[in-house]
Design an enzyme around this catalytic site. Structure first.
Site, short mmCIF file in Angstrom:
data_model
loop_
_atom_site.label_atom_id
_atom_site.label_comp_id
_atom_site.label_asym_id
_atom_site.label_seq_id
_atom_site.Cartn_x
_atom_site.Cartn_y
_atom_site.Cartn_z
N SER A 46 -4.64 -4.33 -4.82
CA SER A 46 -4.01 -4.92 -3.65
C SER A 46 -2.55 -4.49 -3.53
O SER A 46 -2.05 -4.31 -2.43
CB SER A 46 -4.11 -6.45 -3.69
N GLU A 47 -1.86 -4.30 -4.68
CA GLU A 47 -0.51 -3.75 -4.67
C GLU A 47 -0.24 -2.89 -5.89
O GLU A 47 -0.76 -3.15 -6.99
CB GLU A 47 0.56 -4.85 -4.60
N THR A 48 0.59 -1.87 -5.67
CA THR A 48 1.13 -1.02 -6.72
C THR A 48 2.63 -0.97 -6.52
O THR A 48 3.10 -0.85 -5.38
CB THR A 48 0.54 0.40 -6.64
N HIS A 77 2.93 -11.66 -6.21
CA HIS A 77 2.42 -11.30 -7.53
C HIS A 77 2.97 -9.96 -8.00
O HIS A 77 3.22 -9.78 -9.19
CB HIS A 77 0.87 -11.40 -7.57
#
Length: 280
Positions: A46-48, A77
């Site tokens: 979902s995120e990097t 997060h």
């Protein structure tokens, strides 16, 4: 070939593989925006995030946050996971709190023995949701409009529009039509019933982030930050509570919310599950 230190951090759960993972690349100043976006798309998380030297003299580090499809000015997060990776790499804050620089500005983060927590940033958009849009949201969530107790914009970067339902059961039962809501990011929250749901948390949360390329995010700091500002500010939630998220995805995320001295702190467990080297 250039090498970069890499960590994958599980956020918002102390149980292995039950939180929300974030990929963190440290010392990433040599990477281009195009390389960052390509790696974020490849990880398909979902995120990097990419940790960089700060440009603000007040900041300890700077972070850029990418979904598989776009760059975000802020996300929760990834903030906690990036801070955890930065600390694990041997870095130290210059003051009592760690100061992260990101697209929305400076975000204070504090560390206790139990968890990391960030200060909820100011909302970029708040207030009521247009009735026509709310009707569209209800239709996309496949629920009657009357099931929505109240709603508000809770946007602190990703574009959150949030609705309150009557119970945890209603939140967990949702089967959205993602395609009809593809341009929106919708947060849904409902209260736990202590008699039937237990005492581990007080609210259940789900995050449908279609506009960021993620149908459902396992555990979402930015959404919980916006929800807390809205619900605590309007007297619909206590000043200290725990939100559960990720249940429908087989996760067990627990988000700790605390209102102190006019600020909302959003925190949770963080632990590195993967360490290695990124080669570009």
């Amino acid at each position: 070939m250039t090498k970069f230190e890499f960590q994958q951090v599980d956020v918002f759960s102390a149980t292995p593989f039950k939180g929300n993972p974030v990929a963190v690349v440290l010392g990433a100043d040599a990477l281009t925006t195009e390389q960052m976006a390509a790696f974020a798309s490849w990880t398909n998380l979902s995120e990097t995030t990419f940790l960089l030297k700060p440009t603000s003299p007040e900041a300890d580090y700077r972070v850029r946050i990418f979904t598989p499809e776009t760059e975000l000015p802020f996300a929760g997060h990834p903030t906690l996971g990036s801070c955890h990776a930065w600390l694990t790499a041997g870095n130290h804050a210059r003051g009592k709190t760690i100061i992260q620089e990101c697209g929305i500005g400076l975000v204070p983060i504090r560390r206790t023995e139990e968890r990391l927590a960030f200060v909820a940033p100011d909302l970029l958009r708040s207030g009521p949701v247009d009735e026509a849009l709310l009707s569209r949201v209800a239709h996309g969530l496949k629920i009657p409009l009357s099931s929505i107790q109240t709603s508000a914009w809770t946007d602190n970067g990703p574009g959150w529009l949030s609705v309150l339902l009557g119970s945890r059961e209603e939140v967990l039962a949702l089967e959205p039509d993602y395609g009809s809501l593809a341009d929106l990011s919708i947060g849904v929250i409902g209260p736990w019933n202590p008699a039937t749901d237990g005492m581990e948390a007080q609210f259940e949360v789900r995050a449908f982030a279609m506009s960021s390329g993620v149908n459902e995010d396992p555990v979402t700091g930015s959404l919980n930050a916006g929800l807390a500002q809205w619900l605590i500010g309007s007297g619909q939630a206590p000043q200290h509570y725990i939100a559960s998220q990720g249940t429908r995805l087989g996760r067990n995320g627990l988000v700790h919310v605390d209102y102190e001295n006019g600020k909302v702190w959003v925190g949770g467990s963080t632990i590195t599950r993967i360490t290695g080297t990124l080669q570009v």
